[in-house]
Design an enzyme around this catalytic site. Structure first.
Site, PDB file in Angstrom:
ATOM      1  N   ASP A 347       0.861  -1.196   0.000  1.00 13.24           N
ATOM      2  CA  ASP A 347       0.000   0.000   0.000  1.00 13.24           C
ATOM      3  C   ASP A 347       0.897   1.246   0.000  1.00 13.24           C
ATOM      4  O   ASP A 347       2.118   1.139   0.019  1.00 13.24           O
ATOM      5  CB  ASP A 347      -0.947  -0.013   1.209  1.00 13.24           C
ATOM      6  CG  ASP A 347      -0.207  -0.054   2.549  1.00 13.24           C
ATOM      7  OD1 ASP A 347       0.893  -0.636   2.598  1.00 13.24           O
ATOM      8  OD2 ASP A 347      -0.717   0.488   3.535  1.00 13.24           O
ATOM      9  N   HIS A 670       1.440  -9.184  -2.808  1.00 15.09           N
ATOM     10  CA  HIS A 670       0.454  -8.100  -2.898  1.00 15.09           C
ATOM     11  C   HIS A 670       1.172  -6.745  -2.904  1.00 15.09           C
ATOM     12  O   HIS A 670       1.814  -6.369  -1.928  1.00 15.09           O
ATOM     13  CB  HIS A 670      -0.473  -8.203  -1.687  1.00 15.09           C
ATOM     14  CG  HIS A 670      -1.524  -7.153  -1.614  1.00 15.09           C
ATOM     15  ND1 HIS A 670      -2.739  -7.272  -2.249  1.00 15.09           N
ATOM     16  CD2 HIS A 670      -1.542  -5.958  -0.983  1.00 15.09           C
ATOM     17  CE1 HIS A 670      -3.466  -6.197  -1.999  1.00 15.09           C
ATOM     18  NE2 HIS A 670      -2.765  -5.379  -1.239  1.00 15.09           N
ATOM     19  N   ASP A 718       0.249 -17.846  -3.200  1.00 21.89           N
ATOM     20  CA  ASP A 718       1.034 -16.843  -3.924  1.00 21.89           C
ATOM     21  C   ASP A 718       0.160 -16.154  -4.963  1.00 21.89           C
ATOM     22  O   ASP A 718       0.319 -16.367  -6.159  1.00 21.89           O
ATOM     23  CB  ASP A 718       2.254 -17.502  -4.580  1.00 21.89           C
ATOM     24  CG  ASP A 718       3.149 -16.464  -5.249  1.00 21.89           C
ATOM     25  OD1 ASP A 718       3.098 -15.282  -4.848  1.00 21.89           O
ATOM     26  OD2 ASP A 718       3.892 -16.837  -6.179  1.00 21.89           O
ATOM     27  N   GLU A 727       1.606 -10.475   1.342  1.00 23.36           N
ATOM     28  CA  GLU A 727       2.061  -9.101   1.103  1.00 23.36           C
ATOM     29  C   GLU A 727       3.588  -9.052   1.255  1.00 23.36           C
ATOM     30  O   GLU A 727       4.220 -10.016   1.693  1.00 23.36           O
ATOM     31  CB  GLU A 727       1.389  -8.135   2.092  1.00 23.36           C
ATOM     32  CG  GLU A 727       1.583  -6.675   1.703  1.00 23.36           C
ATOM     33  CD  GLU A 727       0.459  -5.735   2.123  1.00 23.36           C
ATOM     34  OE1 GLU A 727      -0.554  -6.213   2.659  1.00 23.36           O
ATOM     35  OE2 GLU A 727       0.599  -4.522   1.897  1.00 23.36           O
TER      36      GLU A 727
HETATM   37  O1  9MR Z   1       1.686  -6.731   9.747  1.00 20.62           O
HETATM   38  C1  9MR Z   1       0.411  -6.301  10.206  1.00 20.62           C
HETATM   39  C2  9MR Z   1      -0.226  -7.421  10.979  1.00 20.62           C
HETATM   40  O2  9MR Z   1       0.518  -7.709  12.150  1.00 20.62           O
HETATM   41  C3  9MR Z   1      -1.661  -7.046  11.348  1.00 20.62           C
HETATM   42  O3  9MR Z   1      -2.278  -8.163  11.939  1.00 20.62           O
HETATM   43  C4  9MR Z   1      -2.409  -6.626  10.076  1.00 20.62           C
HETATM   44  C5  9MR Z   1      -3.849  -6.211  10.340  1.00 20.62           C
HETATM   45  O4  9MR Z   1      -3.922  -5.041  11.062  1.00 20.62           O
HETATM   46  O5  9MR Z   1      -1.748  -5.552   9.469  1.00 20.62           O
HETATM   47  C6  9MR Z   1      -0.439  -5.875   9.040  1.00 20.62           C
HETATM   48  O6  9MR Z   1       0.140  -4.771   8.505  1.00 20.62           O
HETATM   49  C7  9MR Z   1      -0.322  -4.286   7.269  1.00 20.62           C
HETATM   50  C8  9MR Z   1      -0.688  -2.841   7.475  1.00 20.62           C
HETATM   51  O7  9MR Z   1      -1.803  -2.748   8.299  1.00 20.62           O
HETATM   52  C9  9MR Z   1      -0.884  -2.088   6.169  1.00 20.62           C
HETATM   53  N1  9MR Z   1       0.223  -2.251   5.290  1.00 20.62           N
HETATM   54  C10 9MR Z   1       0.502  -3.655   5.006  1.00 20.62           C
HETATM   55  C11 9MR Z   1       0.816  -4.400   6.275  1.00 20.62           C
HETATM   56  C12 9MR Z   1       1.206  -5.858   5.989  1.00 20.62           C
HETATM   57  O8  9MR Z   1       0.168  -6.634   5.550  1.00 20.62           O
END
Ligand code: 9MR
Length: 859
Positions: A347, A670, A718, A727
């Site tokens: 993102d 992602h 994947d 991601e």
């Molecule tokens: O890494 C984060 C994970 O520990 C949380 O459970 C999740 C949901 O809140 O979010 C992950 O972080 C994401 C972030 O919120 C937005 N950018 C991508 C991150 C990785 O997926």
């Protein structure tokens, strides 16, 4: 305007995400019950285009008995060119077959959705058909999670810089289809580290088999010659995969080579190397990942061929930032220039808490070279960044790009809550994929300050203050000032928590417990300054005497280990430091036990996998590696080496999680810009990119559908749409880079004998501007030393000046003292003494822990 569903918001709303059935993007052609009624009206375009509609920029042409339309050049989002049909009823729990014929000339990847007709446009199937000039039929299956009288079928064809022609026909949606069952292709049942084992390191593999008694195995070279044989060890049913497995230990074979295979139970593994070269490459690739994650700067194609792109979020339209970003309404009255930093993940958000752990681990990777017996220097020019050639190691330049951004997130003097840090900055609403950073049109907003973010800033700025001091004293000083301010502000506002509910347009990174952040920040401030306030805080922290080494590893929300590891490994005078070092070793003992107990040999909880589990595994590997740095005991080094096998293919899915490493590896992580799976004109992630990995929560709709009921290691796919399992992020590549550097520094795995020497380093006098140090080097061996070169590193910006009885040179913080002709020889048991005057630098000036004599650490 049609917008894609908001992914994080959706994930939060749907804690029982498995209930949200979703897309089926591959697999056998969907087949509906023969007598099921057709839900699409005029899907054959025999009667013109009614009731289909198109966006204003399209002319729908049905003259050939199919619908064709010219997609104009220069649209940005998929939904900028769209054809759809409304009022399609969906029945909850019904499985539908969705199919159509489509073509693209020139070829394009399109997007077809069955979705809610209004905000948040939740999609029940998201298809990405690869449309070619000849056209083909595409079929998908999905189960509707809702009763909805008025769903939409939409074909989103926008987002191309060039014009093309799209045609479609025979659009069909019918109920009564059997649910699509996703079965991953796991290849041969013998699972190995597909990248490489170190010649003199441990070598372990896993075989999936029905057999319960030991089986013979053989190891073959690339030409098929069998070079070793043995018997497997039956391990029973592995709870992390649900499979009956055996393990294989072929560590006694130590010859380097490429293309080895391991055969057992009639199956031959994917090929692998025995050698260290791959890790030397990964050491830089895992760090090179960060430059194209940068916001606020053009990514030069000359530095990253195939990855060049314009600067993102520098205030050039359609971007709205990040040079002058306001707060969310009601949060603050000012705007800040927060351009720069790394994008967090796939993102466009930038989050201080996650930036904090990431930059800390990158800086820590550099700092390790000052204190660990096995390490290789980080040089200027090794990462091909725009700063290469500036005289500063590239790894520090890269870290600075993020640290500069973190500093910008601090509330300026004179404003309410000055000294605190804003938790994050990101888009007002979630955007769809693909979307290059410079094309993001969303409003950017600063979110409230948080204690956690403030302490992340305090910790990283304190660490930056000591590490950057030899290269840029002004930057170091700026960091120390910011760290002190942040610390004071956090103490004054100890419970400003970031909320889990703040997840629209960006990740929440909610955290209601900041005891660990306080501990980490106090530890870094103490190490850098040596001041009593921070020492007292560390010693009084409830975490200081606690076992903080969790089976699932430390992470962005649980950072006490960052402080503990640094207290253990970075020179400091903390009372009871020996116990701190012992606690790291005790943590490593637990991870060793986990490895030994695990049939796939990984240091991780055996049943539940967390979001980003691969980073948890690598963080546990870092603890093992640190125990090796502390003790020199090879079992910890071997534990670390065994721990990485899972990441590179010794796992239930038989794949590597690092792009470009291993025969079969993740490549569709992602990301809004490495979105090759959605648009062939865009690249896959660069080599050296880690995927998040198995996640038992399967929060995204794709994973929830395809992986429903998955066991542990199988909760991964994947696919670019699986943001919960696949991601890429800065805080996952940071430990990958740290671990890759550790492994690369082990060479071929031969454990080098330490030098037989003992150093006494005593700083006798210190005054505001300088200090005097005397060093005694004793030969503790039985052979005479003839010519010596003794190296150590200062904690911060200290500079060695006038020396006596030795020649001193300094690079960065590292000093090398060489003998003079008259004191080159040191007889067994004898000592020589030399000394120097140094120039002080703000902060502590502890005696170094590590001295290397002629390249080998003194022991
Ligand atoms: O890494 C984060 C994970 O520990 C949380 O459970 C999740 C949901 O809140 O979010 C992950 O972080 C994401 C972030 O919120 C937005 N950018 C991508 C991150 C990785 O997926």
């Amino acid at each position: 305007m049609i917008r894609p569903s908001r992914r994080w918001a959706a994930s939060l709303a749907l804690t029982a995400a498995a209930a949200l059935a979703a897309s089926a993007l591959s697999g056998p052609a969907a087949r509906a019950a023969d007598d099921a009624p057709e839900q699409i009206r005029n899907g054959t375009f025999d009667d013109g285009s009614t009731p289909w509609w198109g966006s204003g920029n399209l002319t729908l042409d049905t003259t050939g008995g199919r619908l064709c339309t010219d997609i104009p050049a220069g649209t940005v989002n998929p939904w900028d060119a769209i054809i759809g049909q409304n009022d399609i009823p969906l029945v909850k729990g019904e499985t539908y077959a969705f199919s159509f014929w489509g073509s693209g000339d020139p070829a394009k990847v399109g997007k077809a959705l069955v979705q809610m007709p209004t905000d948040p446009y939740t999609a029940y199937v998201t298809a990405n058909p690869q449309l070619g000039p000849d056209g083909e039929t595409f079929s998908y299956t999905f189960t509707s999670p809702v009763d909805l009288p008025n769903a939409q079928v939409v074909f989103q064809m926008g987002g191309s810089s060039t014009a093309w022609r799209f045609c479609m026909d025979n659009v069909s949606l019918k109920g009564g289809a059997p649910p699509d069952v996703y079965v991953p292709d796991t290849g041969p049942r013998v699972r190995v580290n597909q990248v490489a084992y170190l010649p003199k390191g441990p070598k372990n593999a896993t075989v999936v088999t029905e057999e319960t008694a030991a089986l013979p195995w053989k190891l073959a070279k690339a030409d098929g010659t069998v070079v070793a044989t043995g018997q497997t060890a039956p391990r029973g049913v592995d709870p992390s995969s649900g499979q009956n497995v055996h393990s294989i230990d072929f560590g006694s074979y130590t010859k380097a080579g490429t293309g080895y295979t391991l055969t057992a139970d009639g199956e031959t593994s994917r090929p692998f190397d025995i050698g260290g070269a791959a890790y030397a490459g990964l050491r830089s690739d895992a760090l090179k990942f960060f430059y194209p994650q940068r916001s606020g700067i053009e990514i030069l194609d000359s530095l990253r061929p195939g990855y060049g792109r314009p600067a993102g979020h520098v205030g050039v339209a359609p971007n709205q930032g990040d040079t002058n970003v306001p707060c969310q309404p009601g949060v603050c009255e000012y705007s800040l220039d927060v351009a720069g930093g790394w994008y967090d993940a796939g993102d466009h958000g930038k989050y201080v808490v996650n930036g904090g752990i990431s930059v800390a681990q990158v800086m820590g990777e550099f700092e390790r070279t000052k204190n660990a017996a096995t390490s290789q220097p980080f040089t200027d020019g090794m990462l091909d960044t725009p700063e290469s050639g500036n005289g500063v190691p590239d790894i520090l330049d890269e870290a600075r790009w993020e640290q500069d951004f973190l500093l910008k997130m601090q509330v300026p003097d004179g404003k309410p809550l000055a000294g605190m840090a804003h938790h994050k900055i990101h888009d007002e609403n979630w955007t769809g994929l693909p979307l290059l950073p410079h094309l993001d049109p969303q409003k950017r907003e600063l979110h409230p300050v948080s204690t956690a973010a403030t302490l992340n800033l305090a910790a990283t700025a304190a660490q930056a203050a000591r590490l950057f001091a030899p290269y840029d004293a002004a930057f170091a000083a700026r960091n120390l000032t910011a760290a002190r301010k942040a610390w004071a502000a956090a103490k004054a506002n100890p419970a400003r928590y970031a909320l889990d509910s703040d997840g629209t347009g960006g990740g929440a990174y909610g955290d209601q417990n900041v005891t660990d952040e306080f501990y980490w920040a106090a530890a870094e401030l103490y190490i850098t300054t040596g001041e009593k306030e921070f020492q007292d805080y560390v010693l009084a922290s409830p975490l200081h005497a606690t076992d903080i080494f969790d089976p699932k590893g430390f992470n962005w929300g649980s950072v006490a280990a960052l402080g503990r590891l640094d207290l253990a490994t970075v020179p400091n005078a903390l009372p009871g430091r020996a116990a701190v070092r012992d606690s790291v070793v005790a943590g490593a003992d637990k991870y060793l036990a986990a490895i030994n107990g695990h049939a796939y040999g990984l240091p991780y909880d055996t049943t539940r996998y967390e979001w980003g589990s691969n980073s948890g595994i690598l963080n546990n590997v870092q603890v093992l590696a640190t125990a090796y740095d502390i003790t020199g005991a090879v079992k910890y080094r071997d534990g670390a080496l065994r721990g990485i096998d899972y990441i590179f293919g010794r796992n239930a899915l038989n794949q590597s999680y690092v792009t470009g490493y291993g025969e079969v590896a993740s490549r569709n992580q992602h990301s809004r810009w490495y979105a090759h799976q959605l648009n062939p004109d865009l690249p896959n992630p660069p080599k050296g990119t880690l995927a998040g990995g198995a996640n038992s929560g399967i929060e995204d709709p794709l994973a929830a559908d395809k992986l429903k009921g998955c066991v542990g290691q199988f909760c991964y796919i994947d696919d670019i749409n699986s943001w919960a399992t696949n991601e890429l992020t800065i805080n996952w590549n940071a430990p990958l880079a740290w671990v890759a550097a550790f492994v690369a520094a082990q060479g071929d795995g031969t454990v080098k004998a330490p030098a037989k020497c003992k150093v006494t380093y005593t700083t006798h006098g210190a005054w505001p501007a300088g200090f005097t140090t005397q060093v005694t080097l004793k030969n503790t061996g039985t052979k005479a030393i003839d010519g010596w070169s003794l190296a150590w590193s200062f904690l911060g910006g200290q500079q060695a000046g006038h020396a006596w009885s030795a020649d001193l040179t300094q690079q960065g913080a590292t000093v090398t003292a060489k003998n003079l002709p008259w004191n080159a020889k040191i007889a067994p048991g004898a000592s020589i003494t030399f000394g120097f005057n140094g120039t002080s630098s703000p902060g502590a000036n502890p005696a170094p822990d590590l001295f290397t004599l002629n390249g080998s650490p003194c022991a």
